[in-house]
Design a protein around this motif. Structure first.
Motif, PDB file in Angstrom:
ATOM      1  N   ASP A 256      -1.443  13.298   4.988  1.00  0.00           N
ATOM      2  CA  ASP A 256      -1.582  14.468   4.545  1.00  0.00           C
ATOM      3  C   ASP A 256      -1.551  15.692   5.490  1.00  0.00           C
ATOM      4  OD1 ASP A 256      -2.180  13.514   2.071  1.00  0.00           O
ATOM      5  OD2 ASP A 256      -4.227  14.345   2.017  1.00  0.00           O
TER       6      ASP A 256
ATOM      7  N   HIS B  56      -4.514  -4.558  -4.420  1.00  0.00           N
ATOM      8  CA  HIS B  56      -4.700  -2.903  -4.655  1.00  0.00           C
ATOM      9  C   HIS B  56      -3.239  -2.479  -4.728  1.00  0.00           C
ATOM     10  CE1 HIS B  56      -4.374  -0.882  -0.515  1.00  0.00           C
ATOM     11  NE2 HIS B  56      -3.616  -1.986  -0.675  1.00  0.00           N
TER      12      HIS B  56
ATOM     13  N   SER C 194      -2.015   4.859   9.933  1.00  0.00           N
ATOM     14  CA  SER C 194      -2.065   6.368   9.491  1.00  0.00           C
ATOM     15  C   SER C 194      -3.122   7.074  10.213  1.00  0.00           C
ATOM     16  CB  SER C 194      -1.987   6.380   7.987  1.00  0.00           C
ATOM     17  OG  SER C 194      -2.478   7.821   7.497  1.00  0.00           O
ATOM     18  N   ARG C 195      -3.282   8.392   9.923  1.00  0.00           N
ATOM     19  CA  ARG C 195      -4.674   9.046  10.189  1.00  0.00           C
ATOM     20  C   ARG C 195      -5.821   8.867   9.174  1.00  0.00           C
ATOM     21  NH1 ARG C 195      -0.052  11.061  11.942  1.00  0.00           N
ATOM     22  NH2 ARG C 195       0.124  12.097  14.231  1.00  0.00           N
ATOM     23  N   SER C 196      -5.321   8.334   7.886  1.00  0.00           N
ATOM     24  CA  SER C 196      -6.019   8.114   6.909  1.00  0.00           C
ATOM     25  C   SER C 196      -6.035   6.648   6.508  1.00  0.00           C
ATOM     26  CB  SER C 196      -5.949   9.232   5.840  1.00  0.00           C
ATOM     27  OG  SER C 196      -4.583   8.736   5.223  1.00  0.00           O
ATOM     28  N   ALA C 197      -7.223   6.083   6.016  1.00  0.00           N
ATOM     29  CA  ALA C 197      -7.093   4.696   5.404  1.00  0.00           C
ATOM     30  C   ALA C 197      -6.023   4.769   4.211  1.00  0.00           C
ATOM     31  CB  ALA C 197      -8.429   4.204   4.899  1.00  0.00           C
ATOM     32  N   PHE C 198      -5.916   5.613   3.343  1.00  0.00           N
ATOM     33  CA  PHE C 198      -5.212   5.792   2.276  1.00  0.00           C
ATOM     34  C   PHE C 198      -3.675   5.654   2.568  1.00  0.00           C
ATOM     35  CE2 PHE C 198      -2.661   8.378  -1.069  1.00  0.00           C
ATOM     36  CZ  PHE C 198      -3.039   7.346  -2.049  1.00  0.00           C
ATOM     37  N   HIS C 199      -3.297   6.270   3.679  1.00  0.00           N
ATOM     38  CA  HIS C 199      -1.758   6.326   4.004  1.00  0.00           C
ATOM     39  C   HIS C 199      -1.586   5.055   4.957  1.00  0.00           C
ATOM     40  CE1 HIS C 199      -0.585   9.518   1.682  1.00  0.00           C
ATOM     41  NE2 HIS C 199      -1.539  10.442   2.189  1.00  0.00           N
ATOM     42  N   HIS C 200      -2.538   4.235   5.166  1.00  0.00           N
ATOM     43  CA  HIS C 200      -1.891   3.009   5.845  1.00  0.00           C
ATOM     44  C   HIS C 200      -0.847   2.286   5.058  1.00  0.00           C
ATOM     45  CE1 HIS C 200      -5.075   3.552   8.755  1.00  0.00           C
ATOM     46  NE2 HIS C 200      -4.752   2.394   9.615  1.00  0.00           N
ATOM     47  N   SER C 201      -0.088   1.659   5.520  1.00  0.00           N
ATOM     48  CA  SER C 201       1.155   1.030   4.772  1.00  0.00           C
ATOM     49  C   SER C 201       1.792  -0.151   5.603  1.00  0.00           C
ATOM     50  CB  SER C 201       2.126   2.075   4.425  1.00  0.00           C
ATOM     51  OG  SER C 201       3.072   1.612   3.573  1.00  0.00           O
TER      52      SER C 201
ATOM     53  N   TRP D 179     -10.608   1.077   8.858  1.00  0.00           N
ATOM     54  CA  TRP D 179     -11.503   1.536   8.003  1.00  0.00           C
ATOM     55  C   TRP D 179     -12.359   2.703   8.623  1.00  0.00           C
ATOM     56  CZ3 TRP D 179     -11.159   2.619   2.959  1.00  0.00           C
ATOM     57  CH2 TRP D 179     -12.260   2.756   2.396  1.00  0.00           C
TER      58      TRP D 179
ATOM     59  N   PRO E 156       0.884  -1.171   0.043  1.00  0.00           N
ATOM     60  CA  PRO E 156       0.002   0.133   0.009  1.00  0.00           C
ATOM     61  C   PRO E 156       0.826   1.336   0.029  1.00  0.00           C
ATOM     62  CG  PRO E 156      -1.048  -1.517   1.631  1.00  0.00           C
ATOM     63  CD  PRO E 156       0.601  -2.193   0.876  1.00  0.00           C
TER      64      PRO E 156
ATOM     65  N   THR F 131     -10.376   5.876  10.819  1.00  0.00           N
ATOM     66  CA  THR F 131      -9.694   6.924  10.340  1.00  0.00           C
ATOM     67  C   THR F 131     -10.458   7.487   8.997  1.00  0.00           C
ATOM     68  OG1 THR F 131      -8.565   5.416   8.360  1.00  0.00           O
ATOM     69  CG2 THR F 131      -7.606   5.443  10.836  1.00  0.00           C
ATOM     70  N   ARG F 132      -9.535   8.486   8.554  1.00  0.00           N
ATOM     71  CA  ARG F 132     -10.302   9.205   7.557  1.00  0.00           C
ATOM     72  C   ARG F 132     -10.544   8.583   6.325  1.00  0.00           C
ATOM     73  NH1 ARG F 132      -8.667  11.642   3.082  1.00  0.00           N
ATOM     74  NH2 ARG F 132      -6.314  11.848   3.764  1.00  0.00           N
TER      75      ARG F 132
ATOM     76  N   GLU G 262      -7.694  10.382  -3.623  1.00  0.00           N
ATOM     77  CA  GLU G 262      -6.863   9.170  -3.220  1.00  0.00           C
ATOM     78  C   GLU G 262      -7.602   7.869  -3.901  1.00  0.00           C
ATOM     79  OE1 GLU G 262      -5.744  10.799   1.393  1.00  0.00           O
ATOM     80  OE2 GLU G 262      -7.783   9.763   1.042  1.00  0.00           O
TER      81      GLU G 262
ATOM     82  N   LEU H  24      -5.468  -5.345   6.557  1.00  0.00           N
ATOM     83  CA  LEU H  24      -4.285  -4.802   7.023  1.00  0.00           C
ATOM     84  C   LEU H  24      -4.355  -4.504   8.297  1.00  0.00           C
ATOM     85  CD1 LEU H  24      -1.496  -3.786   5.980  1.00  0.00           C
ATOM     86  CD2 LEU H  24      -2.576  -1.773   5.437  1.00  0.00           C
TER      87      LEU H  24
ATOM     88  N   THR I 237      -8.187  -2.682   3.847  1.00  0.00           N
ATOM     89  CA  THR I 237      -7.917  -1.720   4.875  1.00  0.00           C
ATOM     90  C   THR I 237      -8.177  -2.812   6.022  1.00  0.00           C
ATOM     91  OG1 THR I 237      -8.402   0.076   3.799  1.00  0.00           O
ATOM     92  CG2 THR I 237      -8.305   0.170   6.230  1.00  0.00           C
TER      93      THR I 237
END
Lengths: 233, 233
Positions: free
Chosen positions: A189, B79, A109-116, B153, A4, B156-157, B163, B148, B145
């Protein structure tokens, strides 16, 4: 890599004379900030791993199988049953890709997108060649055994002729390889760090591997102690 | 599989209506005694894993990359960056192979040849399809999400339009899959168990993974505690 997307801190490494990623296909295009250029990083990732995933294209389509390996200098040894279709194809000169990955942690992360994930990954591409010379085969099997179980090659009965014939040993040069490593906290972000943003926990949950307590074979004779080569692992 | 050859105890499992390995290429030919036929085993291996290795054939040759995933019923979601060549190829309808492997221990034998690993491995083959419907994409990203980082999900944002556009979501049916599992002590040659054979230790050295202590992001505001979704993991 398709792990991710997230931003990891770059980390400079000295470039040695034999560079990583000498070709376009072995050059990291996505997430290039995570790419390493030092062969020492390649060796470290390969030496720390236990298995890799060997990919090749068979008539029926791509196939990816977990495979034991061992490294000696610039040579990666792979082995398996001499009857396996995948090993036969690789030994006949099919291009292969061999990938070793360690996951070191989940990046929250604070956002789902930046989880890694934090990870170390080595990708080796090339043409695997069958190791046929008897001395080379013996050497390769020693390297493979020592990678799996250090000390076992000399401490246990070594292969006889029948066992040797049943084992395919392949060699893959480390000429074309790339390494990606992600470490550190999440990239975020700006908006998720701004005053007034929701107070969401962020950080890294480390993932570690550990050896458990040795489980003796039920057929083990009384009084055979767990050897140093295992307890010190 | 090309993990080192050894004999594992067979383990019977009930066969459900939807069999594993319905095609020749997904039928386990080597080490068939380790093959499972219950879809519950497939689900268990996939649900226990964290990453898989995605293989496909590009113009430059086979490529194997570590990839995050999540399972919902008979669908595996993958993804990655929508700009990655590998993901673009997979989304365009390239056949893929997706393999998830857990190593559970090193099998120490009385002979080098019978050294092995205990492992669980699922191999899924098929055509990955791009998930384009907005609702389906949203669902897939939630599944990914949650695999992981369970609970993240909703905590977080969630992704915004930009995105979402940056993320390729693929779906792979679990129709064609196989599972191999090795458990138990080493298989040995009779001669290595015979009276008078050298008293070599044999057994299994288990390998386990464990979560470490959460490492907060350096930018975390004071007083934001590690949430239950992480501490209970």
């Amino acid at each position: 890599m398709a792990l991710p997307g997230c931003h990891g801190p770059g980390q400079a490494a000295p470039v040695t004379t034999l560079p990583l990623s000498p070709t376009d296909r072995s050059t990291v295009h996505r997430g290039a900030r995570r790419a390493r250029t030092d062969r020492a990083d390649l060796y470290a990732v390969l030496d720390a791993g236990l298995i890799g995933h060997l990919g090749m294209t068979l008539d029926a389509g791509p196939l990816v199988i977990p495979t034991g390996y061992g490294r000696d200098g610039e040579t990666l040894y792979l082995h398996g049953s001499s009857g396996a279709a995948s090993l036969r194809a690789a030994a006949a000169g099919t291009p292969v890709c061999f990938t070793v990955t360690q996951v070191d942690g989940i990046v929250y992360s604070r956002s789902a997108f930046h989880h890694s994930m934090n990870y170390r990954c080595a990708v080796v591409q090339g043409m695997a060649r069958p190791v046929t010379d008897p001395d080379d085969r013996w050497h390769g099997l020693g390297v493979l055994t020592e990678h799996l179980a250090p000390g076992s090659w000399t401490a246990t009965r070594q292969p006889d002729r029948r066992e040797l014939a049943a084992t395919a040993v392949l060699a893959l040069d480390l000429a074309e390889a790339s390494v990606k490593i992600r470490t550190g906290p999440p990239g975020e972000d700006e908006r998720d760090l701004a005053p007034g943003a929701p107070p969401v926990w962020a950080g890294v949950l480390p993932l570690t591997t550990a050896w458990g307590t040795p489980e003796p074979c039920p057929l083990l004779a009384v009084g055979v102690a767990v050897p140093d080569r295992i307890t010190r692992r």
